[in-house]
Design a protein around this motif. Structure first.
Motif, PDB file in Angstrom:
ATOM      1  N   MET A  25      38.060   6.533  35.600  1.00 59.29           N
ATOM      2  CA  MET A  25      39.305   7.330  35.276  1.00 59.29           C
ATOM      3  C   MET A  25      38.816   8.685  36.012  1.00 59.29           C
ATOM      4  N   ILE A  26      39.521   8.812  37.326  1.00 60.92           N
ATOM      5  CA  ILE A  26      39.917   9.883  38.457  1.00 60.92           C
ATOM      6  C   ILE A  26      40.248  11.328  37.687  1.00 60.92           C
ATOM      7  N   ARG A  27      39.414  12.441  37.202  1.00 60.85           N
ATOM      8  CA  ARG A  27      39.647  13.363  36.651  1.00 60.85           C
ATOM      9  C   ARG A  27      39.916  14.730  37.552  1.00 60.85           C
ATOM     10  N   VAL A  28      41.344  15.237  37.352  1.00 56.53           N
ATOM     11  CA  VAL A  28      41.878  15.949  37.932  1.00 56.53           C
ATOM     12  C   VAL A  28      42.430  17.366  37.557  1.00 56.53           C
ATOM     13  N   LEU A  29      41.868  18.930  38.320  1.00 56.78           N
ATOM     14  CA  LEU A  29      41.876  19.982  37.856  1.00 56.78           C
ATOM     15  C   LEU A  29      43.442  20.567  38.661  1.00 56.78           C
ATOM     16  N   VAL A  30      44.458  21.025  38.204  1.00 57.28           N
ATOM     17  CA  VAL A  30      45.300  21.389  38.829  1.00 57.28           C
ATOM     18  C   VAL A  30      45.474  23.058  38.620  1.00 57.28           C
ATOM     19  N   VAL A  31      45.725  23.540  39.274  1.00 59.89           N
ATOM     20  CA  VAL A  31      45.668  24.835  39.928  1.00 59.89           C
ATOM     21  C   VAL A  31      46.635  24.984  40.810  1.00 59.89           C
ATOM     22  N   ASP A  32      47.448  26.326  40.125  1.00 56.55           N
ATOM     23  CA  ASP A  32      49.184  26.999  40.533  1.00 56.55           C
ATOM     24  C   ASP A  32      49.049  28.287  39.372  1.00 56.55           C
ATOM     25  N   ASP A  33      49.646  29.010  40.016  1.00 51.83           N
ATOM     26  CA  ASP A  33      50.029  30.337  39.442  1.00 51.83           C
ATOM     27  C   ASP A  33      51.053  30.152  38.536  1.00 51.83           C
ATOM     28  N   GLU A  34      52.074  29.158  38.461  1.00 58.56           N
ATOM     29  CA  GLU A  34      52.918  28.911  37.834  1.00 58.56           C
ATOM     30  C   GLU A  34      52.842  27.881  36.800  1.00 58.56           C
ATOM     31  N   HIS A  35      52.931  28.697  35.740  1.00 52.79           N
ATOM     32  CA  HIS A  35      52.338  27.920  34.162  1.00 52.79           C
ATOM     33  C   HIS A  35      53.858  26.175  33.989  1.00 52.79           C
ATOM     34  N   LEU A  36      55.217  26.614  34.907  1.00 49.20           N
ATOM     35  CA  LEU A  36      55.531  25.305  34.328  1.00 49.20           C
ATOM     36  C   LEU A  36      55.069  24.228  35.654  1.00 49.20           C
ATOM     37  N   VAL A  37      54.910  24.843  36.581  1.00 44.38           N
ATOM     38  CA  VAL A  37      54.288  24.127  38.242  1.00 44.38           C
ATOM     39  C   VAL A  37      53.534  23.623  37.498  1.00 44.38           C
ATOM     40  N   ARG A  38      52.206  23.767  36.902  1.00 46.17           N
ATOM     41  CA  ARG A  38      50.911  23.097  36.470  1.00 46.17           C
ATOM     42  C   ARG A  38      51.298  22.243  35.109  1.00 46.17           C
ATOM     43  N   SER A  39      52.111  22.671  34.243  1.00 45.04           N
ATOM     44  CA  SER A  39      52.919  21.827  33.294  1.00 45.04           C
ATOM     45  C   SER A  39      53.331  20.384  34.192  1.00 45.04           C
ATOM     46  N   GLY A  40      54.509  20.656  35.060  1.00 44.33           N
ATOM     47  CA  GLY A  40      54.511  19.078  35.386  1.00 44.33           C
ATOM     48  C   GLY A  40      54.067  18.565  36.265  1.00 44.33           C
ATOM     49  N   LEU A  41      52.859  19.486  36.916  1.00 41.67           N
ATOM     50  CA  LEU A  41      51.782  18.548  37.729  1.00 41.67           C
ATOM     51  C   LEU A  41      51.491  17.969  36.697  1.00 41.67           C
ATOM     52  N   ARG A  42      50.833  17.985  35.360  1.00 37.86           N
ATOM     53  CA  ARG A  42      50.521  17.545  34.520  1.00 37.86           C
ATOM     54  C   ARG A  42      50.881  16.588  33.554  1.00 37.86           C
ATOM     55  N   LEU A  43      52.253  16.477  33.761  1.00 34.26           N
ATOM     56  CA  LEU A  43      52.595  15.675  33.597  1.00 34.26           C
ATOM     57  C   LEU A  43      52.921  13.986  33.954  1.00 34.26           C
ATOM     58  N   ILE A  44      53.014  14.650  35.535  1.00 33.93           N
ATOM     59  CA  ILE A  44      53.185  13.967  36.650  1.00 33.93           C
ATOM     60  C   ILE A  44      52.221  12.934  37.131  1.00 33.93           C
ATOM     61  N   LEU A  45      51.333  14.047  36.533  1.00 32.84           N
ATOM     62  CA  LEU A  45      49.906  12.887  36.583  1.00 32.84           C
ATOM     63  C   LEU A  45      50.091  12.293  34.948  1.00 32.84           C
ATOM     64  N   ALA A  46      49.511  12.643  34.173  1.00 33.89           N
ATOM     65  CA  ALA A  46      49.186  11.831  33.459  1.00 33.89           C
ATOM     66  C   ALA A  46      49.957  10.418  32.977  1.00 33.89           C
ATOM     67  N   ALA A  47      51.122  10.191  33.681  1.00 37.67           N
ATOM     68  CA  ALA A  47      52.126   8.676  33.289  1.00 37.67           C
ATOM     69  C   ALA A  47      51.163   8.110  33.964  1.00 37.67           C
ATOM     70  N   ALA A  48      50.156   8.872  34.812  1.00 34.83           N
ATOM     71  CA  ALA A  48      49.492   7.734  36.592  1.00 34.83           C
ATOM     72  C   ALA A  48      48.445   6.872  35.606  1.00 34.83           C
ATOM     73  N   PRO A  49      48.476   5.547  35.535  1.00 36.71           N
ATOM     74  CA  PRO A  49      46.773   4.827  35.372  1.00 36.71           C
ATOM     75  C   PRO A  49      45.856   5.638  36.322  1.00 36.71           C
ATOM     76  N   GLU A  50      44.506   5.961  35.268  1.00 35.95           N
ATOM     77  CA  GLU A  50      43.295   5.267  36.068  1.00 35.95           C
ATOM     78  C   GLU A  50      43.256   7.125  36.030  1.00 35.95           C
ATOM     79  N   ILE A  51      44.411   7.944  35.764  1.00 31.19           N
ATOM     80  CA  ILE A  51      43.882   9.623  36.483  1.00 31.19           C
ATOM     81  C   ILE A  51      44.425  10.356  34.744  1.00 31.19           C
ATOM     82  N   THR A  52      43.169  11.245  34.537  1.00 31.18           N
ATOM     83  CA  THR A  52      43.408  12.112  33.644  1.00 31.18           C
ATOM     84  C   THR A  52      43.644  13.964  33.858  1.00 31.18           C
TER      85      THR A  52
END
Length: 213
Positions: free
Chosen positions: A1-28
């Protein structure tokens, strides 16, 4: 599993990136941060494989934090809404191995994360060559300094470094030089260690600075 840290000052952007990556296999997504200083703390604590790092944030921005995050062992992909050359240049000099606009399609974002996690630069070879050509400084002083650094390499390592400078991946270098891909990878790793380079993009920049192509 690929572990990802998301960094952005906008909460909505971070949430969007988290949702996109959560749907991708082998990425958390293992964590989030709102600026460069918090990102460094979280990178040291969580030990992610990949950090998606916004370029411009209030306080400590991504460019100022990139090199220190790379030093933790994480691979850094810079994120921005601006396609400006100076940002790309600074990011690559700092050790980032990817550069994405925030409107990158979800599938391409996941692909970039997988590519970087596997140890490759996110930029395609042709883009890498064009980008490096656009900002490699080839004045006499920089050229001589680059050649002196590259003088640490063996003949075979230098030969492979030139191929990296041309934007070729390990498989293509192996084919061109008639050797195994594993051998190429080993030579690249030794060259990076000798030069203190964070990744193959920095090695390519050094080759271009030395004007060896």
């Amino acid at each position: 599993m690929i572990r990802v840290l998301v960094v952005d000052d906008e909460h909505l952007v971070r949430s969007g990136l988290r949702l996109i990556l959560a749907a991708a296999p082998e990425i958390t997504v293992v964590g989030e941060a709102a600026d460069g200083a918090e990102a460094l703390v979280e990178a040291r604590r969580l030990r992610p494989d990949v950090v998606l790092l916004d370029v411009r944030m209030p306080g400590a921005d991504g460019l100022s934090a990139a090199a220190r995050i790379v030093a933790t062992g994480a691979k850094v992909i810079m994120l921005t809404t601006f396609d400006r050359d100076e940002y790309v240049h600074q990011a690559l000099r700092a050790g980032a191995v990817g550069f994405l606009l925030k409107d990158t399609p979800p599938q391409e974002l996941a692909t970039a994360v997988r590519t970087v996690a596997a140890g490759h630069a996110m930029l395609a070879p042709t883009v890498t060559r064009r980008l490096i050509d656009s900002f490699a400084e080839r004045g006499p002083a920089r050229r001589d300094a680059a050649r002196q650094r590259l003088g640490q390499l063996t003949g075979r390592e230098l030969e492979i470094a030139r191929e990296v400078g041309r934007g070729h991946a390990n498989a293509e270098i192996a084919r061109r030089l008639t050797m195994s891909e594993a051998t190429v990878k080993a030579h690249v790793s030794r060259a990076l260690a000798k030069l203190g380079a964070a990744n193959r993009v920095q090695l390519a920049i050094l080759v271009h600075d030395a004007d060896l192509l």
